[in-house]
Design a protein around this motif. Structure first.
Motif, PDB file in Angstrom:
ATOM      1  N   HIS A   1       0.838  -1.211   0.000  1.00  0.00           N
ATOM      2  CA  HIS A   1       0.000   0.000   0.000  1.00  0.00           C
ATOM      3  C   HIS A   1       0.868   1.255   0.000  1.00  0.00           C
ATOM      4  O   HIS A   1       0.596   2.216  -0.734  1.00  0.00           O
ATOM      5  CB  HIS A   1      -0.924  -0.022   1.214  1.00  0.00           C
ATOM      6  CG  HIS A   1      -2.039   0.972   1.141  1.00  0.00           C
ATOM      7  ND1 HIS A   1      -3.254   0.688   0.548  1.00  0.00           N
ATOM      8  CD2 HIS A   1      -2.128   2.255   1.571  1.00  0.00           C
ATOM      9  CE1 HIS A   1      -4.032   1.756   0.621  1.00  0.00           C
ATOM     10  NE2 HIS A   1      -3.384   2.723   1.241  1.00  0.00           N
TER      11      HIS A   1
ATOM     12  N   MET B   1       0.863   4.043  -2.983  1.00  0.00           N
ATOM     13  CA  MET B   1       0.615   5.476  -2.798  1.00  0.00           C
ATOM     14  C   MET B   1       1.752   6.304  -3.382  1.00  0.00           C
ATOM     15  O   MET B   1       1.529   7.290  -4.085  1.00  0.00           O
ATOM     16  CB  MET B   1       0.427   5.790  -1.315  1.00  0.00           C
ATOM     17  CG  MET B   1      -0.894   5.276  -0.748  1.00  0.00           C
ATOM     18  SD  MET B   1      -1.310   6.078   0.837  1.00  0.00           S
ATOM     19  CE  MET B   1      -0.074   5.354   1.873  1.00  0.00           C
TER      20      MET B   1
ATOM     21  N   ASP C   1      -1.850   7.421   4.796  1.00  0.00           N
ATOM     22  CA  ASP C   1      -2.839   6.410   5.169  1.00  0.00           C
ATOM     23  C   ASP C   1      -3.372   6.711   6.557  1.00  0.00           C
ATOM     24  O   ASP C   1      -4.503   6.349   6.874  1.00  0.00           O
ATOM     25  CB  ASP C   1      -2.233   5.004   5.127  1.00  0.00           C
ATOM     26  CG  ASP C   1      -3.297   3.946   5.365  1.00  0.00           C
ATOM     27  OD1 ASP C   1      -4.286   3.946   4.597  1.00  0.00           O
ATOM     28  OD2 ASP C   1      -3.173   3.153   6.308  1.00  0.00           O
ATOM     29  N   VAL C   2      -2.565   7.371   7.370  1.00  0.00           N
ATOM     30  CA  VAL C   2      -2.968   7.727   8.729  1.00  0.00           C
ATOM     31  C   VAL C   2      -2.879   9.240   8.880  1.00  0.00           C
ATOM     32  O   VAL C   2      -2.038   9.893   8.261  1.00  0.00           O
ATOM     33  CB  VAL C   2      -2.068   7.020   9.765  1.00  0.00           C
ATOM     34  CG1 VAL C   2      -2.373   5.528   9.798  1.00  0.00           C
ATOM     35  CG2 VAL C   2      -0.591   7.258   9.476  1.00  0.00           C
ATOM     36  N   THR C   3      -3.779   9.791   9.696  1.00  0.00           N
ATOM     37  CA  THR C   3      -3.833  11.241   9.871  1.00  0.00           C
ATOM     38  C   THR C   3      -4.012  11.554  11.355  1.00  0.00           C
ATOM     39  O   THR C   3      -4.247  10.665  12.179  1.00  0.00           O
ATOM     40  CB  THR C   3      -5.008  11.841   9.079  1.00  0.00           C
ATOM     41  OG1 THR C   3      -6.227  11.236   9.526  1.00  0.00           O
ATOM     42  CG2 THR C   3      -4.850  11.636   7.584  1.00  0.00           C
TER      43      THR C   3
ATOM     44  N   TRP D   1      -7.529  17.388   3.032  1.00  0.00           N
ATOM     45  CA  TRP D   1      -8.331  16.823   1.945  1.00  0.00           C
ATOM     46  C   TRP D   1      -8.100  17.511   0.605  1.00  0.00           C
ATOM     47  O   TRP D   1      -8.312  16.900  -0.448  1.00  0.00           O
ATOM     48  CB  TRP D   1      -9.829  16.956   2.256  1.00  0.00           C
ATOM     49  CG  TRP D   1     -10.359  16.165   3.410  1.00  0.00           C
ATOM     50  CD1 TRP D   1     -10.846  16.663   4.579  1.00  0.00           C
ATOM     51  CD2 TRP D   1     -10.505  14.732   3.496  1.00  0.00           C
ATOM     52  NE1 TRP D   1     -11.274  15.637   5.395  1.00  0.00           N
ATOM     53  CE2 TRP D   1     -11.074  14.442   4.743  1.00  0.00           C
ATOM     54  CE3 TRP D   1     -10.200  13.672   2.622  1.00  0.00           C
ATOM     55  CZ2 TRP D   1     -11.351  13.124   5.157  1.00  0.00           C
ATOM     56  CZ3 TRP D   1     -10.478  12.381   3.033  1.00  0.00           C
ATOM     57  CH2 TRP D   1     -11.041  12.109   4.279  1.00  0.00           C
TER      58      TRP D   1
ATOM     59  N   ILE E   1      -1.667  15.887  -1.864  1.00  0.00           N
ATOM     60  CA  ILE E   1      -1.853  15.053  -0.674  1.00  0.00           C
ATOM     61  C   ILE E   1      -2.843  13.961  -1.054  1.00  0.00           C
ATOM     62  O   ILE E   1      -3.845  14.227  -1.722  1.00  0.00           O
ATOM     63  CB  ILE E   1      -2.370  15.877   0.530  1.00  0.00           C
ATOM     64  CG1 ILE E   1      -1.289  16.875   0.960  1.00  0.00           C
ATOM     65  CG2 ILE E   1      -2.740  14.959   1.697  1.00  0.00           C
ATOM     66  CD1 ILE E   1      -1.676  17.734   2.164  1.00  0.00           C
ATOM     67  N   PHE E   2      -2.514  12.746  -0.678  1.00  0.00           N
ATOM     68  CA  PHE E   2      -3.374  11.603  -1.015  1.00  0.00           C
ATOM     69  C   PHE E   2      -3.704  10.863   0.283  1.00  0.00           C
ATOM     70  O   PHE E   2      -2.808  10.520   1.045  1.00  0.00           O
ATOM     71  CB  PHE E   2      -2.650  10.684  -2.009  1.00  0.00           C
ATOM     72  CG  PHE E   2      -3.422   9.448  -2.409  1.00  0.00           C
ATOM     73  CD1 PHE E   2      -4.810   9.449  -2.504  1.00  0.00           C
ATOM     74  CD2 PHE E   2      -2.738   8.267  -2.696  1.00  0.00           C
ATOM     75  CE1 PHE E   2      -5.504   8.300  -2.879  1.00  0.00           C
ATOM     76  CE2 PHE E   2      -3.425   7.116  -3.074  1.00  0.00           C
ATOM     77  CZ  PHE E   2      -4.807   7.130  -3.159  1.00  0.00           C
ATOM     78  N   ILE E   3      -4.990  10.667   0.523  1.00  0.00           N
ATOM     79  CA  ILE E   3      -5.466  10.103   1.791  1.00  0.00           C
ATOM     80  C   ILE E   3      -6.191   8.786   1.541  1.00  0.00           C
ATOM     81  O   ILE E   3      -7.070   8.708   0.675  1.00  0.00           O
ATOM     82  CB  ILE E   3      -6.402  11.113   2.493  1.00  0.00           C
ATOM     83  CG1 ILE E   3      -5.575  12.324   2.926  1.00  0.00           C
ATOM     84  CG2 ILE E   3      -7.112  10.482   3.695  1.00  0.00           C
ATOM     85  CD1 ILE E   3      -6.403  13.506   3.357  1.00  0.00           C
ATOM     86  N   THR E   4      -5.824   7.745   2.301  1.00  0.00           N
ATOM     87  CA  THR E   4      -6.452   6.432   2.086  1.00  0.00           C
ATOM     88  C   THR E   4      -7.105   5.866   3.352  1.00  0.00           C
ATOM     89  O   THR E   4      -7.302   4.648   3.458  1.00  0.00           O
ATOM     90  CB  THR E   4      -5.445   5.411   1.502  1.00  0.00           C
ATOM     91  OG1 THR E   4      -4.364   5.232   2.420  1.00  0.00           O
ATOM     92  CG2 THR E   4      -4.912   5.855   0.165  1.00  0.00           C
ATOM     93  N   ALA E   5      -7.445   6.755   4.312  1.00  0.00           N
ATOM     94  CA  ALA E   5      -8.352   6.405   5.416  1.00  0.00           C
ATOM     95  C   ALA E   5      -7.963   5.135   6.186  1.00  0.00           C
ATOM     96  O   ALA E   5      -8.792   4.266   6.427  1.00  0.00           O
ATOM     97  CB  ALA E   5      -9.789   6.284   4.890  1.00  0.00           C
ATOM     98  N   HIS E   6      -6.702   5.065   6.577  1.00  0.00           N
ATOM     99  CA  HIS E   6      -6.211   3.982   7.461  1.00  0.00           C
ATOM    100  C   HIS E   6      -6.645   2.596   6.965  1.00  0.00           C
ATOM    101  O   HIS E   6      -7.232   1.801   7.713  1.00  0.00           O
ATOM    102  CB  HIS E   6      -6.707   4.211   8.904  1.00  0.00           C
ATOM    103  CG  HIS E   6      -5.793   3.586   9.925  1.00  0.00           C
ATOM    104  ND1 HIS E   6      -5.518   4.153  11.142  1.00  0.00           N
ATOM    105  CD2 HIS E   6      -5.087   2.430   9.897  1.00  0.00           C
ATOM    106  CE1 HIS E   6      -4.695   3.377  11.818  1.00  0.00           C
ATOM    107  NE2 HIS E   6      -4.410   2.332  11.086  1.00  0.00           N
ATOM    108  N   SER E   7      -6.353   2.337   5.702  1.00  0.00           N
ATOM    109  CA  SER E   7      -6.769   1.076   5.084  1.00  0.00           C
ATOM    110  C   SER E   7      -5.592   0.246   4.578  1.00  0.00           C
ATOM    111  O   SER E   7      -5.790  -0.783   3.929  1.00  0.00           O
ATOM    112  CB  SER E   7      -7.719   1.369   3.907  1.00  0.00           C
ATOM    113  OG  SER E   7      -8.828   2.135   4.331  1.00  0.00           O
ATOM    114  N   ALA E   8      -4.363   0.667   4.912  1.00  0.00           N
ATOM    115  CA  ALA E   8      -3.180  -0.010   4.359  1.00  0.00           C
ATOM    116  C   ALA E   8      -3.125  -1.484   4.736  1.00  0.00           C
ATOM    117  O   ALA E   8      -2.608  -2.304   3.987  1.00  0.00           O
ATOM    118  CB  ALA E   8      -1.901   0.696   4.814  1.00  0.00           C
TER     119      ALA E   8
END
Lengths: 341, 341
Positions: free
Chosen positions: A131, A135, A283-285, A297, A302-309
């Motif tokens: 992941h 990214m 992945d984490v914020t 956002w 900036i690329f955000i994947t909502a803690h899904s790695a």
């Protein structure tokens, strides 16, 4: 604690509701109970098949913990743990989380109660590493721009901003299982991998060189890629701020698959704004979930994947691959690997 | 052919326009001319610096080829070559393309004229391999869905469709420099890599096992990832059709970074439609540019990147790293590596 009833020679729990538990009879002399947090990613069907047990359901975690015979093992997760469960745990019980992170668990209270606690540090490493690299490459291969072109049925070759990492320096902050998995993969990409690790002496892992946290600035110097894969502790809180981001190349990509507060939000926003880094893949914020009014956002870079790695359809099988031998060792010799408490 | 004039001891071409050429004086006994196709990705400034030459400009390729002294080297590219240039080439001249593919070049006519032709097979391999893996991971880590969520400022963890490749089988069709670079990287991802190669005996590369083209179906059997990295020849045209796609796992991702016609368009569309594969990542298509009415544009599980896998800001430097020693060998010993004609 009272023991649960046995049915026709096979040890099972006759419980109802959304809570899963299983008792294992492969080690009859141990005869220990396994209790599963309903929020943990464990494949009940696979567990039943591999332990030759019937897996039944219950609705109340604390009650089931209290009902199981001690020492029990409780499989929980950083995401689903609740301090209410403490009431069901007693001396010599073993709590394990299905993943690497464990900042949600009350380690001090485990110590007080003589409850053992382990994580599964290697369990999620392959998918988190994939992941993190996904990214990273989404930025440097400009995948979102290609996708937008595709939506407009536009065949347009892109050169601007396209780069590759072979020959560049990557700094992996945190060389646990996830950091090592990242280092191994980026080494095969032809990158020179510097690692940052608390115990930097006698290192024999996948990084080309290792720096102690006191040499963090040197490790980040002229890095083109920074991978953050440290757990959240007092030492790692805001470990990466303005002065650290100033060390990297101005086209560096910062990837955080550790914990949000390791990276100072204001510092990364400022670095993106003034182009002292190229992009941030988070992945984490900090905090999570990220509020809808967060500036994070809105940036193209900036690329955000909502803690899904750590999400993967293979994940529950991975957990059991690690857990079942560990359970056997615990039953037969009371030994626990990856023990935190 | 007439020789071009020298200025104050440094050999240069006084030419104007969009065409670049340089004469190199590092090997005075050779004193050979380098002519650059304006459509080739060569960093003129870097070439000038590294050859200690002034690089001047001209507008007409064929004229410049005619004006340069023979044997000359002409640096062109698959994308920019024009058969008009043939008129400027003569016996013992050397044409090189900056990349791996060379299907646009008239090999038969080179043979007739005794013109030598080489490609740069390893030159683009790192970025093409990174691009291929970037496209693959964009599907299996669901990056476009995360990006869409981000645009809506939506923090939502995704589980469905998230997977990872560690432990799976990848089939790399074509083990040239690009295929080898892919095999090396996916090996580090924990994949078992099967390669398909014309000369499969005495193999010692990055793949775990190698199959001849006659065993293509076996190589594809139960593969979770298929990477196509073969050049276009009579043998590779429509090499992957329905019966080949039927061999893979139904959640396989097919990545084409070779040439479009290697993969039968109707077959891949049908396989996506009936879900006998999960996704297709196409850097190359048949035809190119892909017409706006092509069905390929419209599928969620097809990703198109408009033949850009070899693009990278480091590319011109890569070419020179390979070219300058090759030029030196050619000048001093008339030897050419990677010779096609």
């Amino acid at each position: 604690m009272r023991s649960l009833h046995d049915i026709s020679g096979v040890t099972t729990f006759a419980l109802v509701g959304r809570f899963n538990t299983v008792r294992r009879n492969l080690f009859p002399m141990a005869n220990r109970d396994i209790v599963i947090d309903p929020g943990a990613f464990v494949d009940r069907g696979d567990l039943a098949r591999r332990t030759e047990q019937t897996v039944l359901e219950n609705s109340n975690v604390t009650e089931t913990l209290e009902a199981a015979s001690s020492p029990l093992v409780f499989i929980s997760s950083n995401r689903s743990w609740s301090d209410e469960y403490l009431a069901g745990l007693s001396q010599r019980d073993w709590v394990t989380t299905t993943g690497a992170g464990y900042d949600a668990f009350p380690l001090d209270q485990f110590r007080e109660r003589d409850v053992r606690f382990t994580n599964q540090p290697g369990n999620n490493a392959p998918q988190v590493a994939e992941h993190a690299i996904a990214m990273l490459l989404s930025i440097t291969r400009r995948l979102f721009q290609f996708r937008t072109q595709q939506q407009h049925r536009e065949w347009k070759r892109i050169s601007e901003g396209m780069t590759h990492h072979s020959g560049d320096v990557c700094c992996v902050v945190g060389l646990g299982h996830i950091g090592e998995a990242i280092a191994k993969r980026l080494g095969a990409f032809g990158m020179t991998v510097r690692g940052v690790k608390r115990s930097a002496s006698n290192y024999s892992g996948n990084a080309d060189s290792v720096y102690p946290p006191t040499s963090l600035h040197d490790a980040l110097s002229e890095a083109g890629v920074v991978m953050l894969s440290v757990p959240l502790t007092d030492e790692t809180h805001h470990m990466i701020g303005k002065s650290e981001l100033d060390q990297t190349r101005s086209d560096a990509v910062i990837v955080n698959v550790g914990r949000g507060p390791v990276l100072e939000t204001e510092a990364i926003v400022a670095a993106i704004e003034d182009r002292s880094v190229r992009a941030a893949c988070l992945d984490v914020t900090d905090p999570e979930p990220l509020p809808s009014d967060s500036p994070l956002w809105t940036y193209e870079n900036i690329f955000i994947t909502a803690h899904s790695a750590s999400r993967s359809d293979k994940r529950t099988g991975q957990f059991l691959d690690e857990f079942l031998p560990a359970f056997e060792r615990w039953c037969t010799s009371d030994q626990l690997e990856h023990r935190i408490v």
